[in-house]
Design a protein around this motif. Structure first.
Motif, PDB file in Angstrom:
ATOM      1  N   LEU A  82       0.946   6.855  -3.726  1.00  0.00           N
ATOM      2  CA  LEU A  82       0.646   5.464  -4.068  1.00  0.00           C
ATOM      3  C   LEU A  82      -0.717   5.138  -3.471  1.00  0.00           C
ATOM      4  O   LEU A  82      -0.888   5.186  -2.257  1.00  0.00           O
ATOM      5  N   LEU A  83      -1.680   4.820  -4.316  1.00  0.00           N
ATOM      6  CA  LEU A  83      -3.031   4.507  -3.855  1.00  0.00           C
ATOM      7  C   LEU A  83      -3.196   2.991  -3.885  1.00  0.00           C
ATOM      8  O   LEU A  83      -3.125   2.371  -4.952  1.00  0.00           O
ATOM      9  N   VAL A  84      -3.374   2.396  -2.692  1.00  0.00           N
ATOM     10  CA  VAL A  84      -3.377   0.938  -2.555  1.00  0.00           C
ATOM     11  C   VAL A  84      -4.521   0.487  -1.651  1.00  0.00           C
ATOM     12  O   VAL A  84      -5.173   1.295  -1.003  1.00  0.00           O
ATOM     13  N   HIS A  85      -4.731  -0.838  -1.601  1.00  0.00           N
ATOM     14  CA  HIS A  85      -5.696  -1.414  -0.669  1.00  0.00           C
ATOM     15  C   HIS A  85      -5.031  -1.571   0.694  1.00  0.00           C
ATOM     16  O   HIS A  85      -3.811  -1.654   0.803  1.00  0.00           O
ATOM     17  N   GLU A  86      -5.854  -1.631   1.729  1.00  0.00           N
ATOM     18  CA  GLU A  86      -5.320  -1.884   3.072  1.00  0.00           C
ATOM     19  C   GLU A  86      -4.759  -3.295   3.144  1.00  0.00           C
ATOM     20  O   GLU A  86      -5.060  -4.142   2.321  1.00  0.00           O
TER      21      GLU A  86
END
Length: 126
Positions: A82-86
């Protein structure tokens, strides 16, 4: 060792109503339809890129998506990144990661593409 990775963005599967609400039932089914392969079990890892999501997904929304993945057990036995923002988005993804690990799935959350790619290349028995 060769690795096959399928990259899916949220725009590929999130169904948004005209009111700006995520239609979770349709979105869950679209994710499954996109991720399924012609062969069983799936022979690729899956990267889901949430970085372009303009709508805030709650922990419950993410959990519903994960539940759909879990419901299709053998289909998603490979690694899922899962590639997400901090920040809050990462916190929700980290919760989803924990729930997934508890069910025996290899789902991990990342804030940068390169780290996710390195994770895919690590043999599962390490």
């Amino acid at each position: 060792m060769a690795t096959k990775i399928k990259i899916v963005t949220t725009g590929d599967f999130l169904e948004i109503t005209p009111e700006g609400v995520i239609d979770m039932a349709t979105s869950r089914q679209l994710l499954v339809d996109i991720a399924k392969a012609d062969r069983h079990p799936v022979d690729f890892d899956l990267l889901i890129d949430f970085r372009d999501t303009q709508w805030r997904m709650s922990t419950f929304d993410l959990y519903q998506l994960a539940s759909e993945l879990f419901a299709h057990g053998d289909t998603f036995r490979r690694k899922v990144a899962l590639l997400v923002h901090e920040g809050a988005t990462f916190d929700s993804a980290a919760f989803l990661e924990t729930c997934s690990h508890n069910r025996g799935f290899s789902v991990d959350a990342f804030t940068d593409f390169e780290s996710a790619m390195r994770w895919f290349l690590i043999p599962e028995d390490v």
